[in-house]
Write an enzyme that holds these catalytic residues in place. Structure first.
Site, PDB file in Angstrom:
ATOM      1  N   PHE A 178       0.840  -1.198   0.000  1.00 29.10           N
ATOM      2  CA  PHE A 178       0.000   0.000   0.000  1.00 29.10           C
ATOM      3  C   PHE A 178       0.874   1.246   0.000  1.00 29.10           C
ATOM      4  CE2 PHE A 178      -2.464  -3.217   2.341  1.00 29.10           C
ATOM      5  CZ  PHE A 178      -3.705  -3.142   1.711  1.00 29.10           C
ATOM      6  N   ASP A 179       0.468   2.249  -0.785  1.00 23.04           N
ATOM      7  CA  ASP A 179       0.979   3.604  -0.603  1.00 23.04           C
ATOM      8  C   ASP A 179       0.280   4.170   0.645  1.00 23.04           C
ATOM      9  OD1 ASP A 179       2.059   6.165  -1.028  1.00 23.04           O
ATOM     10  OD2 ASP A 179       0.400   6.748  -2.330  1.00 23.04           O
ATOM     11  N   GLY A 180       0.787   5.283   1.157  1.00 27.57           N
ATOM     12  CA  GLY A 180       0.194   5.874   2.352  1.00 27.57           C
ATOM     13  C   GLY A 180      -0.884   6.900   2.031  1.00 27.57           C
ATOM     14  N   PHE A 291      -0.847  -0.899  -4.576  1.00 28.69           N
ATOM     15  CA  PHE A 291      -1.852   0.162  -4.673  1.00 28.69           C
ATOM     16  C   PHE A 291      -1.189   1.525  -4.484  1.00 28.69           C
ATOM     17  CE2 PHE A 291      -4.243  -3.533  -3.020  1.00 28.69           C
ATOM     18  CZ  PHE A 291      -5.301  -3.582  -3.912  1.00 28.69           C
ATOM     19  N   ASP A 293      -1.738   6.047  -5.574  1.00 28.55           N
ATOM     20  CA  ASP A 293      -2.563   7.075  -6.224  1.00 28.55           C
ATOM     21  C   ASP A 293      -1.766   7.876  -7.248  1.00 28.55           C
ATOM     22  OD1 ASP A 293      -2.296  10.152  -4.509  1.00 28.55           O
ATOM     23  OD2 ASP A 293      -1.090   8.390  -4.067  1.00 28.55           O
TER      24      ASP A 293
END
Length: 315
Positions: A178-180, A291, A293
């Site tokens: 995961f990105d933060g 993942f 954004d």
């Protein structure tokens, strides 16, 4: 709410309790490589596409970007049931398709060919198929269509856009990165960064250090994944989770760690990249899905063969 036009229950797979399971919905173009067929649909229309799918219904489709992720999810189910045969906290996979049931036979046959444990195939004629996600208890939706992903996010369902790419087949256990900001966490600090630059964002983080960050679009999915992860010791877990964020650990890492602790979300490894490219560390982790954004980070992951899922923050 009305049911999809046609839901095919896979009787070869033990049906899960959707109130307990982690339900993942994938579209056909996310799990299989249908780029050639999609081009045919766009150029020649639905009738020609349906004829092609019917004529090739016994020819398995090649794997798509999310294929290895779904296989790894099955491995987790297997390990969960080995540990506790009565386990209800399992992954439940359903395929959501805009195909008609007639052209959908190839999808079902392809899943069977590869031994994929898909519990349901939903063939939906409505333009917005995401209206059925909540009724199926979906916690994560993966699609190759941006409009679908945006609709799902607006309905409060964790969702990400899958790009068709060549991917390596990673080994088990299931590894999820995961990105933060704007993925696990809200985009509050991203917005401060856009308006006031890095110095402004660092000052904001330091002032807000004791205050947990808001929830991002993938928090619900990550929390359920974490709940499953806690059933095993770290050494024996069939799930490994990672945080790979552009934040610097020195100036902006403390609040991220405190937020995860406040949520009770254990992450196996965290990498604070301080703006450095994420590709090299992702190549080492070899996740089944990443993942983020940021499209530049997705591109960097694709360049090293990592299956990537974009979480758009600008729907």
């Amino acid at each position: 709410m009305a049911e999809p036009e046609s839901t095919v229950i896979n009787t070869n797979v033990k049906q899960k309790d959707p109130s307990k399971a982690l339900v993942i919905a994938v579209t056909t173009r996310a799990i299989f490589n249908l780029e050639k067929e999609h081009k045919l649909y766009l150029e020649k229309g639905k009738e020609e596409y349906t004829r092609h799918q019917q004529a090739n219904q016994d020819k398995p489709l090649p794997p798509g970007t999310a294929f290895a992720f779904i296989q790894a999810v099955q491995y987790v189910n297997k390990k969960m049931l080995e540990s506790n045969p009565a386990e209800k906290d399992l992954f439940d996979i359903l395929v959501l398709s805009n195909n008609s049931p007639e052209s959908g036979a190839r999808i079902i046959n392809s899943a069977k060919h590869y031994g994929l444990e898909i519990s349901k195939f939903c063939f939906v004629s409505d333009e917005d198929s995401t209206q059925y996600l909540k009724s199926h208890g979906v916690k994560l939706f993966l699609s190759a269509d941006r409009t679908d992903v945006c609709n799902a996010l607006q309905r409060g369902v964790s969702a990400a856009l899958i790009f068709q790419q060549e991917v390596r087949a990673p080994s088990t256990p299931l590894r999820v990165v995961f990105d933060g900001d704007a993925v696990l966490f809200s985009d509050e600090t991203d917005q401060i960064f856009q308006e006031h630059g890095l110095e402004g964002a660092v000052r904001y983080e330091q002032a807000m250090e004791a205050v947990p960050m808001g929830e991002g679009p993938l928090k619900t999915f990550a929390m359920h994944l974490g709940k499953m992860r806690r059933k095993f010791s770290q050494e024996k877990s069939p799930i490994r989770t990672y945080l790979v964020t552009a934040r610097s650990g020195r100036d902006m890492g403390i609040r991220a760690i405190k937020t995860l602790r406040e949520w009770g979300l254990a992450i196996d490894e965290a990498f604070f990249m301080d703006g450095a490219p994420k590709g090299p560390i992702l190549a080492q982790i070899q996740p089944h899905i990443f993942f983020d954004d940021g499209l530049h980070n997705i591109q960097g992951a694709q360049n090293v063969g990592v299956p990537s899922a974009w979480v758009p923050s600008c729907c």
